[in-house]
Motif scaffolding. Sequence first.
Motif, PDB file in Angstrom:
ATOM      1  N   MET A  35       0.923  -1.638   0.482  1.00  0.00           N
ATOM      2  CA  MET A  35      -0.472   0.021   0.115  1.00  0.00           C
ATOM      3  C   MET A  35       1.019   1.228   0.373  1.00  0.00           C
ATOM      4  SD  MET A  35      -2.941   1.118   2.726  1.00  0.00           S
ATOM      5  CE  MET A  35      -4.426  -0.025   1.570  1.00  0.00           C
ATOM      6  N   ALA A  36       0.671   1.983  -1.219  1.00  0.00           N
ATOM      7  CA  ALA A  36       1.730   3.545  -0.928  1.00  0.00           C
ATOM      8  C   ALA A  36       1.237   4.742  -0.298  1.00  0.00           C
ATOM      9  CB  ALA A  36       2.017   3.279  -1.997  1.00  0.00           C
ATOM     10  N   TYR A  37       1.556   5.710   0.024  1.00  0.00           N
ATOM     11  CA  TYR A  37       1.318   6.706   0.382  1.00  0.00           C
ATOM     12  C   TYR A  37       1.258   7.738  -0.230  1.00  0.00           C
ATOM     13  CZ  TYR A  37       0.962   4.676   5.438  1.00  0.00           C
ATOM     14  OH  TYR A  37      -0.302   4.422   6.200  1.00  0.00           O
ATOM     15  N   GLY A  87      -2.733  -0.839  -5.760  1.00  0.00           N
ATOM     16  CA  GLY A  87      -2.440  -0.716  -7.660  1.00  0.00           C
ATOM     17  C   GLY A  87      -2.473   0.928  -8.051  1.00  0.00           C
ATOM     18  N   ALA A  88      -3.044   1.900  -7.521  1.00  0.00           N
ATOM     19  CA  ALA A  88      -3.274   3.320  -7.782  1.00  0.00           C
ATOM     20  C   ALA A  88      -2.024   3.591  -7.944  1.00  0.00           C
ATOM     21  CB  ALA A  88      -3.302   4.286  -5.995  1.00  0.00           C
ATOM     22  N   LYS A  89      -1.914   4.094  -9.245  1.00  0.00           N
ATOM     23  CA  LYS A  89      -0.913   5.128  -9.447  1.00  0.00           C
ATOM     24  C   LYS A  89      -0.436   6.549  -9.758  1.00  0.00           C
ATOM     25  CE  LYS A  89      -1.911   2.439 -14.276  1.00  0.00           C
ATOM     26  NZ  LYS A  89      -2.650   2.050 -15.679  1.00  0.00           N
ATOM     27  N   SER A  90      -1.821   7.265  -9.134  1.00  0.00           N
ATOM     28  CA  SER A  90      -1.333   8.546  -8.688  1.00  0.00           C
ATOM     29  C   SER A  90      -2.933   7.987  -7.090  1.00  0.00           C
ATOM     30  CB  SER A  90      -1.674   9.438  -9.737  1.00  0.00           C
ATOM     31  OG  SER A  90      -2.492   9.091 -10.405  1.00  0.00           O
ATOM     32  N   CYS A  91      -2.270   9.638  -6.301  1.00  0.00           N
ATOM     33  CA  CYS A  91      -3.471  10.536  -5.901  1.00  0.00           C
ATOM     34  C   CYS A  91      -4.755  11.119  -6.533  1.00  0.00           C
ATOM     35  CB  CYS A  91      -2.724  11.675  -5.066  1.00  0.00           C
ATOM     36  SG  CYS A  91      -3.593  11.750  -3.562  1.00  0.00           S
ATOM     37  N   PRO A  92      -5.866  10.647  -5.657  1.00  0.00           N
ATOM     38  CA  PRO A  92      -6.559  10.782  -6.428  1.00  0.00           C
ATOM     39  C   PRO A  92      -7.333  12.733  -5.547  1.00  0.00           C
ATOM     40  CG  PRO A  92      -7.402   9.515  -4.596  1.00  0.00           C
ATOM     41  CD  PRO A  92      -6.287   9.507  -4.835  1.00  0.00           C
ATOM     42  N   LEU A  93      -6.298  13.049  -4.728  1.00  0.00           N
ATOM     43  CA  LEU A  93      -6.613  14.231  -4.095  1.00  0.00           C
ATOM     44  C   LEU A  93      -5.332  15.393  -5.288  1.00  0.00           C
ATOM     45  CD1 LEU A  93      -6.676  13.235  -0.681  1.00  0.00           C
ATOM     46  CD2 LEU A  93      -8.791  13.583  -1.596  1.00  0.00           C
ATOM     47  N   CYS A  94      -4.450  15.216  -5.488  1.00  0.00           N
ATOM     48  CA  CYS A  94      -3.290  16.015  -5.663  1.00  0.00           C
ATOM     49  C   CYS A  94      -2.922  15.440  -7.087  1.00  0.00           C
ATOM     50  CB  CYS A  94      -2.505  15.886  -4.946  1.00  0.00           C
ATOM     51  SG  CYS A  94      -0.974  15.000  -4.731  1.00  0.00           S
ATOM     52  N   GLY A  95      -3.176  14.387  -7.894  1.00  0.00           N
ATOM     53  CA  GLY A  95      -2.807  13.836  -9.194  1.00  0.00           C
ATOM     54  C   GLY A  95      -1.276  13.447  -8.930  1.00  0.00           C
ATOM     55  N   THR A  96      -0.363  13.631  -7.947  1.00  0.00           N
ATOM     56  CA  THR A  96       0.946  13.230  -7.574  1.00  0.00           C
ATOM     57  C   THR A  96       0.946  12.099  -7.686  1.00  0.00           C
ATOM     58  OG1 THR A  96       1.347  14.873  -5.966  1.00  0.00           O
ATOM     59  CG2 THR A  96       2.940  13.366  -6.003  1.00  0.00           C
ATOM     60  N   GLU A  97       2.084  11.592  -8.824  1.00  0.00           N
ATOM     61  CA  GLU A  97       2.293  10.463  -9.204  1.00  0.00           C
ATOM     62  C   GLU A  97       2.392   9.226  -8.407  1.00  0.00           C
ATOM     63  OE1 GLU A  97       4.128   9.435 -12.475  1.00  0.00           O
ATOM     64  OE2 GLU A  97       2.847  10.956 -14.049  1.00  0.00           O
ATOM     65  N   VAL A  98       2.730   7.875  -8.230  1.00  0.00           N
ATOM     66  CA  VAL A  98       3.206   6.873  -7.501  1.00  0.00           C
ATOM     67  C   VAL A  98       3.979   5.920  -8.106  1.00  0.00           C
ATOM     68  CG1 VAL A  98       3.172   5.116  -6.165  1.00  0.00           C
ATOM     69  CG2 VAL A  98       0.610   7.034  -6.370  1.00  0.00           C
ATOM     70  N   HIS A  99       5.646   6.070  -7.066  1.00  0.00           N
ATOM     71  CA  HIS A  99       6.862   5.489  -7.948  1.00  0.00           C
ATOM     72  C   HIS A  99       6.712   4.206  -6.817  1.00  0.00           C
ATOM     73  CE1 HIS A  99       7.148   8.039 -11.000  1.00  0.00           C
ATOM     74  NE2 HIS A  99       6.764   9.063 -10.290  1.00  0.00           N
ATOM     75  N   GLY A 149      10.965  -3.538  -9.238  1.00  0.00           N
ATOM     76  CA  GLY A 149      10.953  -4.725  -9.251  1.00  0.00           C
ATOM     77  C   GLY A 149       9.505  -4.849  -8.387  1.00  0.00           C
ATOM     78  N   ILE A 150       8.894  -4.082  -7.833  1.00  0.00           N
ATOM     79  CA  ILE A 150       7.804  -4.303  -7.171  1.00  0.00           C
ATOM     80  C   ILE A 150       7.050  -3.907  -7.530  1.00  0.00           C
ATOM     81  CG2 ILE A 150       7.116  -3.519  -4.374  1.00  0.00           C
ATOM     82  CD1 ILE A 150       8.983  -3.170  -3.407  1.00  0.00           C
ATOM     83  N   GLU A 151       6.075  -4.747  -7.619  1.00  0.00           N
ATOM     84  CA  GLU A 151       4.534  -4.471  -7.653  1.00  0.00           C
ATOM     85  C   GLU A 151       3.263  -4.748  -6.845  1.00  0.00           C
ATOM     86  OE1 GLU A 151       3.156  -6.604 -12.105  1.00  0.00           O
ATOM     87  OE2 GLU A 151       5.869  -5.441 -12.585  1.00  0.00           O
ATOM     88  N   GLU A 152       2.189  -4.087  -6.766  1.00  0.00           N
ATOM     89  CA  GLU A 152       0.904  -4.161  -6.064  1.00  0.00           C
ATOM     90  C   GLU A 152       0.106  -4.293  -6.687  1.00  0.00           C
ATOM     91  OE1 GLU A 152       0.548  -0.788  -2.352  1.00  0.00           O
ATOM     92  OE2 GLU A 152       0.389  -0.466  -4.774  1.00  0.00           O
ATOM     93  N   PRO A 153      -0.524  -5.351  -5.802  1.00  0.00           N
ATOM     94  CA  PRO A 153      -1.912  -6.184  -6.065  1.00  0.00           C
ATOM     95  C   PRO A 153      -2.830  -5.131  -6.332  1.00  0.00           C
ATOM     96  CG  PRO A 153      -1.708  -6.729  -4.338  1.00  0.00           C
ATOM     97  CD  PRO A 153      -0.453  -5.989  -4.612  1.00  0.00           C
TER      98      PRO A 153
END
Lengths: 295, 433
Positions: A1-3, A14-26, A30-34
């Motif tokens: 789970m990302a922050y 699995g979220a690619k970006s934050c729904p509130l501010c649009g910041t991308e998740v990096h 090698g780590i892949e989230e379900p």
Amino acid sequence: MAYCVRCGVKLTDGAKSCPLCGTEVHLPAGIEEPVAEPLFAEPLPKEGTKGITKAKKGMLELIIILGVVGELTVAISLWIANALAYSFIPLFSIGIAALSLLAIVLAKPKYVQQASWQCLLMAVLFLGLDGVDFAWFWSLIGAASLLLFWFCGVFPWSRWAAEHKKVSALMMLASIIVFLVFMNILLSQRLTWFAPVALPMIAFITFMTGLFYIWLTARKIKRIPVADMILGILVIILGSCTAFDFFLTHYQKGFFALRWATSLGIAAVIILTFLIGVSVSLRFRRFFTSHNQHD
Amino acid sequence: MIRIQNHAPEGFIALDNSALIYPPTEAVYNANTFRVSMDFRFTIKKAVLEQALHDLLHRCSYAKVGLHTGFFWYYLSPNEMPAIVHEEGPYPSGRFTFKENNGYLFKVIYSSHRIGLECFHALTDGAGGMAYLKLLVERYYYHAGIGKPEFADSLEFNARPTKQEFSDPFQHLYDKKLPSYPTINKAFHRKGGSYDDRVKVISATILTEQIKERAKARKLTIGEYLSSVYLYCLQQLQQIEEPVQYKRKPIRLSVPMNLRKIFGYDTMRNFTLFAIVEIEPSLGFYSFEEIGQEVHTQMVQAQSKKRLLSQIKRNVAGERNPVIRFAPTALKNPLFKLLSDYLGDDQYSGIISNFGYVPFPKELQDTVTRLDFHLSPGLLNKVALAVIGYLDKIIINFTSFYTVDTELEHQFCTFLVEDGIDVEVATNRNSER
């Protein structure tokens, strides 16, 4: 789970970006989230639906009701007064008034859209009122004038006209010529004053406007002083009046002369000379202006 | 006191007082709907859900109705069409299409793990909707053979509906001698950006324990704390939109209050009034603590029976006014549409509906994974906020018409995070956001 690094909120798996501010998740390499289950069964459609909003719906209903009530009241009143034969004009007028209000509510709140609908409805009103006895006359003048207004006062503000300036200017000119031909035929049953008066007048005004346009656009400095603008328009108006007198005298009397526009012609020539002077000579211009920043 | 519906002909059920405004004002951007839903660990079977829905309508005959247009008012009358269950769509609390739903005013929806109930407000309010959902879930468990759970305050399936269930308490409580509740002026409305009628949801999940502790530290209830956060965020957004202090309009929140406990009624129809909590930013910037105090005081005042009765008097008196009562629906409809903003949405800057905590019976505690409550946003207030608590969590659902703008949600969640509350967010917005 990302922050989210910006908001500090937890994001769903699995979220690619934050729904509130649009910041991308990096995520680290090698780590892949379900991927978490979506919030709803179907993805959001690409577009919303179209429809009439509450206020618009209210306005429409009110107009329709008032229209119907108005029509019924007038019809019943005339029926009671045994004057149903005269009912067409009031009923037709109420109907067109209701349609006009409906057009205000339904059409896009843009000048071109609103003015086009109102021109059309006004023309229908004229033709309808005049055509009670199936013989049209004054309404044709009104309808043609409205058409001319549309070509000269509404159409040039449309998006198409803005993109095709030359074509729209030609269409405007053509509409004026057609209007004058139509008026001449309507009033005199054949072409009389069009060729000797109207056509040379159109040519003169077009020529003068063209000259004025070239004079304004050919200047080094693009900023046009208001005084130049007013004086230029004045030259066109005074010159046109003079030309009108000139051609009208020829049409009526058979010879070319000025009867009532001599002073106007002289005034036009003086202003024109002044304009040429301020354009050609910087010294002359500075003499008449309070600053020396002009070309 | 007169009960209008007692004088009605058979098959004619008058709308309750607060429901009168919903049918004429229903339009794009004004759906007047809400949704309550439960997620389970097991897969939902359509056939079983249909049986449960059949049971629900058998027990709650007052929900087996359709909406009709009368000459003077909209009214409800028994609906003999079969009720349908619907697959879940892309968003909740959208516009209700009665035709697709065989004329019913509520819609049962399902997806692989979810049972939901979406309701047009003319039928009932959030508490009523939840009561229907609870009964639906109970009957689903029964027909699926999973168990016989019983919610603490749910409708008893085998009992006959009581008179109170389909009464309109507003008519009982109307007292024409009371003074009317005063109307208020326009409130601040966000400009926001572009919008469309798709309901975009941002769902924030927080732990009850954490928020309870933060609220308690400020001597506020959870509802008051969340309302204060909402007002604080709106104040910050207003500062950006209107830099001149004296030009700032009041920021008001509309907080629906369930009147059942206050007045001791068990009705299944609308029985909600709105508490208005406000701040006056033209007087200066309010700190969060100041807002908290204001909200607490105003919420206590708003729950006073005397004030509520005065509000009821104003609302019911409108309905009973002979001019309004005997004006044809065709004339009332457009006027309601045009005046509803002036008398409603114009007066507040946002809505926060706190459903409160929903206790689960033991059988459900391990199988329910999520509980949701969604409101439909409006054209003037394009973001609505619905809060519901279950087990150890609280879910805050922001429903919005804004296409891209998530500034309010951002401010709200960031405030909670900065206040030491863990927030988990999910959305149905496009994947890139």
